[in-house]
Write an enzyme that holds these catalytic residues in place. Structure first.
Site, PDB file in Angstrom:
ATOM      1  N   LYS A   1       0.835  -1.202   0.000  1.00 23.66           N
ATOM      2  CA  LYS A   1       0.000   0.000   0.000  1.00 23.66           C
ATOM      3  C   LYS A   1       0.874   1.257   0.000  1.00 23.66           C
ATOM      4  CE  LYS A   1      -3.579   2.410   2.585  1.00 23.66           C
ATOM      5  NZ  LYS A   1      -4.480   2.424   3.728  1.00 23.66           N
TER       6      LYS A   1
ATOM      7  N   GLU B   1      10.748  -4.394   4.253  1.00 29.82           N
ATOM      8  CA  GLU B   1      10.873  -5.810   3.848  1.00 29.82           C
ATOM      9  C   GLU B   1      10.508  -5.978   2.374  1.00 29.82           C
ATOM     10  OE1 GLU B   1       9.228  -4.662   6.464  1.00 29.82           O
ATOM     11  OE2 GLU B   1       9.301  -6.049   8.173  1.00 29.82           O
TER      12      GLU B   1
ATOM     13  N   GLY C   1      -4.640  -1.893   4.971  1.00 29.82           N
ATOM     14  CA  GLY C   1      -3.842  -2.996   4.433  1.00 29.82           C
ATOM     15  C   GLY C   1      -4.490  -4.355   4.646  1.00 29.82           C
ATOM     16  N   ARG C   2      -4.968  -4.604   5.853  1.00 33.26           N
ATOM     17  CA  ARG C   2      -5.490  -5.942   6.152  1.00 33.26           C
ATOM     18  C   ARG C   2      -6.885  -6.171   5.601  1.00 33.26           C
ATOM     19  NH1 ARG C   2      -4.440  -3.007  10.577  1.00 33.26           N
ATOM     20  NH2 ARG C   2      -6.094  -2.400  12.019  1.00 33.26           N
TER      21      ARG C   2
ATOM     22  N   GLU D   1      -4.357  -7.444  14.737  1.00 36.12           N
ATOM     23  CA  GLU D   1      -3.934  -6.082  14.402  1.00 36.12           C
ATOM     24  C   GLU D   1      -5.115  -5.121  14.592  1.00 36.12           C
ATOM     25  OE1 GLU D   1      -0.435  -5.380  11.470  1.00 36.12           O
ATOM     26  OE2 GLU D   1      -2.188  -4.770  10.328  1.00 36.12           O
TER      27      GLU D   1
ATOM     28  N   HIS E   1      -3.594 -34.159  16.108  1.00 32.08           N
ATOM     29  CA  HIS E   1      -2.397 -34.921  16.472  1.00 32.08           C
ATOM     30  C   HIS E   1      -1.334 -33.999  17.059  1.00 32.08           C
ATOM     31  CE1 HIS E   1      -3.963 -38.540  14.548  1.00 32.08           C
ATOM     32  NE2 HIS E   1      -4.542 -37.664  13.727  1.00 32.08           N
TER      33      HIS E   1
ATOM     34  N   LYS F   1       8.450  -0.698  13.578  1.00 32.13           N
ATOM     35  CA  LYS F   1       9.146  -0.407  12.310  1.00 32.13           C
ATOM     36  C   LYS F   1      10.167   0.713  12.515  1.00 32.13           C
ATOM     37  CE  LYS F   1       5.294  -1.243   9.079  1.00 32.13           C
ATOM     38  NZ  LYS F   1       4.390  -0.594   8.125  1.00 32.13           N
TER      39      LYS F   1
HETATM   40  O1  F6P Z   1       1.957  -4.782   9.655  1.00 32.54           O
HETATM   41  C1  F6P Z   1       1.661  -3.432   9.546  1.00 32.54           C
HETATM   42  C2  F6P Z   1       1.226  -3.095   8.198  1.00 32.54           C
HETATM   43  O2  F6P Z   1       1.029  -1.732   8.169  1.00 32.54           O
HETATM   44  C3  F6P Z   1      -0.027  -3.866   7.762  1.00 32.54           C
HETATM   45  O3  F6P Z   1      -1.199  -3.288   8.221  1.00 32.54           O
HETATM   46  C4  F6P Z   1       0.138  -3.863   6.303  1.00 32.54           C
HETATM   47  O4  F6P Z   1      -0.690  -4.805   5.719  1.00 32.54           O
HETATM   48  C5  F6P Z   1       1.612  -4.162   6.181  1.00 32.54           C
HETATM   49  O5  F6P Z   1       2.206  -3.420   7.229  1.00 32.54           O
HETATM   50  C6  F6P Z   1       2.233  -3.846   4.861  1.00 32.54           C
HETATM   51  O6  F6P Z   1       2.207  -2.475   4.575  1.00 32.54           O
HETATM   52  P1  F6P Z   1       2.300  -1.961   3.091  1.00 32.54           P
HETATM   53  O7  F6P Z   1       1.087  -2.434   2.383  1.00 32.54           O
HETATM   54  O8  F6P Z   1       2.345  -0.473   3.177  1.00 32.54           O
HETATM   55  O9  F6P Z   1       3.531  -2.535   2.487  1.00 32.54           O
END
Ligand code: F6P
Length: 531
Positions: free
Chosen positions: A198, A204, A255-256, A341, A372, A500
């Site tokens: 987003k 990462e 995002g989620r 979250e 199991h 972060k």
């Molecule tokens: O884990 C925190 C978060 O902000 C999530 O809500 C989101 O899905 C993820 O990081 C990735 O963020 P982005 O879509 O900005 O890469």
């Protein structure tokens, strides 16, 4: 509009009294024996999902009080505020409109914008799915959190609907092992990378995207713009990265909750445009149910109320999610982000510390595997952990015997958890595998199960794009219901943002070795991990 928080309502006090009088010592065995109509009275239908809530520690009186609580908290007004695009994500000043992403053209807010991305995205997906023309056989989705967990749930779940000539890979972890493992199996000419983020600033994802591009070029790959595509709300950053094909979304999609638009590109590539539309249609049907069904029969509302009952009155701290369908193996991981979250908050909308608990730990894994492993604890451990079973009537394979065995296990587990085995029952039964040296009474103590362990069973007729869309939307709305009652902001994640920021501070110190200002533990670990 000022809403009451759950603990400020008359219904909350009434529920406390009800819990003391009837809730604490509610026994499921007795409840079933007392009331032959219990299963029917506590079962509900929503689009694509049947829900049996009767193995929960509730009765119609409990439900009535919980529904009073929902009304006292103004749940319907809360819901309508979200659906009408009010800026209910107060800390970020944003509307929350993932529901707009699945509304048919002309039916939802921002319809032109939504369909202005959806149509080209589905057309693009169809172009790539023509593998003879595109030459693409591998798709690598690079993203984390909401940009990973949704597609990573849906793509395997809908394997039966997937293009046989395309293999989907997911790279999320900032740990370079993740990308390395995937790239080892690929060749650049046949590979399409989706950079899904987003913000297009998540370290990462950017590190993986950069490394993937370096690999692509180093392996002789040609035409980066043809092999890299982005799903992002930050088109400028994606363009700076060198990506030409960009599917956008907006700040009113968290995002989620972003699976339904551009972040669903991996899904659209796997299952195609028609199935993707069916996936959206299933979610939309659940949205309509949530928006319009009376609270008494509104499944997301009922599940959310049950969560509040267990968390705030019984004090249960976790919930296990156990899908009896291998395709839903990643559902617990998906729900961990969605629920934890969203509901992992300790202050209300006004910033006041909450005097009650919020979201539980959500965990689990597919049945029968869990039987199991962790099921022993569910049956005989010292904590009561409500379980959510998900059963699918018709499989997508031809191994009918195995499917019957699977369903029998699902039913057996929920029955065993609910019914338990008394000491006397254990004493009376044979135990051929037990030691001959242990006395019968001691053995019976070991073998008895307390029972009264609650569970919900959700049933789908089949796992299809439409039913999966409905199921995921059901969970989204359930989380919303809990958040509305608790008076929290379910749509921000400041704790994550802080983590972060700290990582950002630490990164240069790993290179420099400068530990000034750090606590002794962090300083010691930093020194130890430096290379
Ligand atoms: O884990 C925190 C978060 O902000 C999530 O809500 C989101 O899905 C993820 O990081 C990735 O963020 P982005 O879509 O900005 O890469």
């Amino acid at each position: 509009m000022k809403f009451l928080r759950c603990d400020e309502t008359a219904a909350w006090a009434a529920l406390q009294g009800h819990y003391e009088a009837h809730g604490r010592d509610f026994y499921l065995r007795e409840a079933f024996a007392r009331d032959a109509g219990r299963a029917a009275a506590l079962s509900f239908e929503a689009p694509e999902v049947f829900a049996d809530l009767s193995k929960n520690r509730i009765d119609t009186a409990t439900l009535k009080l919980l529904l009073d609580l929902a009304r006292d908290c103004g749940l319907e007004a809360h819901r309508d505020a979200m659906l009408s695009g009010q800026a209910i994500n107060g800390t970020e000043g944003r509307a929350v409109l993932h529901t707009a992403l699945r509304a048919p053209r002309g039916q939802g807010l921002f319809s032109d914008e939504v369909h202005g991305v959806l149509e080209p995205m589905l057309a693009y997906a169809e172009g790539v799915r023509n593998t003879v023309a595109s030459g693409i056989h591998h798709i690598v989705n690079i993203g984390i959190g909401g940009c990973d967990l949704g597609p990573q749930l849906v793509v395997p779940a809908l394997d039966a609907f997937s293009h046989r000539g395309l293999t989907l890979h997911f790279v999320s972890n900032g740990d370079g092992h993740d990308l390395t493992r995937v790239l080892r199996r690929l060749n650049p000419a046949e590979t399409l990378f989706i950079v899904a983020s987003k913000s297009f600033t998540t370290p990462e994802t950017l590190a993986n995207a950069q490394a993937a591009r370096d690999w692509f070029v180093a392996q002789g790959g040609r035409d980066v713009p043809r092999h890299f595509v982005a799903a992002t709300a930050n088109a400028e950053a994606a363009a700076r990265f060198g990506i030409a094909t960009i599917f956008g979304f907006w700040d009113w999609v968290s995002g989620r909750y972003s699976l339904w638009g551009a972040i669903g590109l991996a899904v659209a590539l796997a299952i195609g445009a028609e199935n993707f539309r069916a996936f959206l249609a299933g979610a939309y049907a659940m949205d309509r149910h949530f928006a319009a069904a009376p609270l008494e029969r509104n499944l997301p509302v009922l599940l959310g109320l049950l969560d509040v009952w267990y968390r705030n009155f019984h004090g249960f701290t976790s919930r296990a999610v156990v899908p009896y369908h291998q395709g839903l193996a990643s559902l617990p991981a998906y729900l961990q982000q969605l629920e934890m979250e969203s509901s992992g908050k300790r202050v209300d909308l006004a910033g006041q510390a909450l005097p009650f608990a919020t979201g539980p730990v959500v965990w689990g894994g597919p049945g029968t595997n869990g039987q199991h492993a962790y099921f022993q604890m569910l049956h005989q451990g010292s904590d009561v952990i409500p379980v959510e079973f998900i059963a699918v009537k018709t499989p997508a394979h031809a191994l009918a015997g195995q499917h019957s065995q699977l369903l029998a296990n699902c039913l057996a587990q929920s029955r065993a958890l609910m019914f338990g085995k008394t000491y006397d029952e254990a004493l009376a039964e044979a135990a051929p595998s037990a030691s001959q040296r242990i006395d019968a009474r001691t053995l019976a103590a070991h073998r008895s199960c307390p029972g009264n362990r609650p569970s919900t069973t959700l049933v789908l007729d089949a796992l299809t794009p439409r039913s999966l869309g409905a199921l995921i939307a059901l969970y989204e709305h359930r989380v919303f219901v809990c958040g509305a009652l608790w008076g929290i902001n379910s749509f921000d994640q400041w704790g994550v943002e802080w983590g972060k920021a700290l990582a950002h501070q630490l990164l240069p110190r790993l290179a420099s070795g400068d530990t000034a200002g750090f606590d002794a533990s962090t300083a010691q670990l930093l020194r130890r991990l430096r290379r």
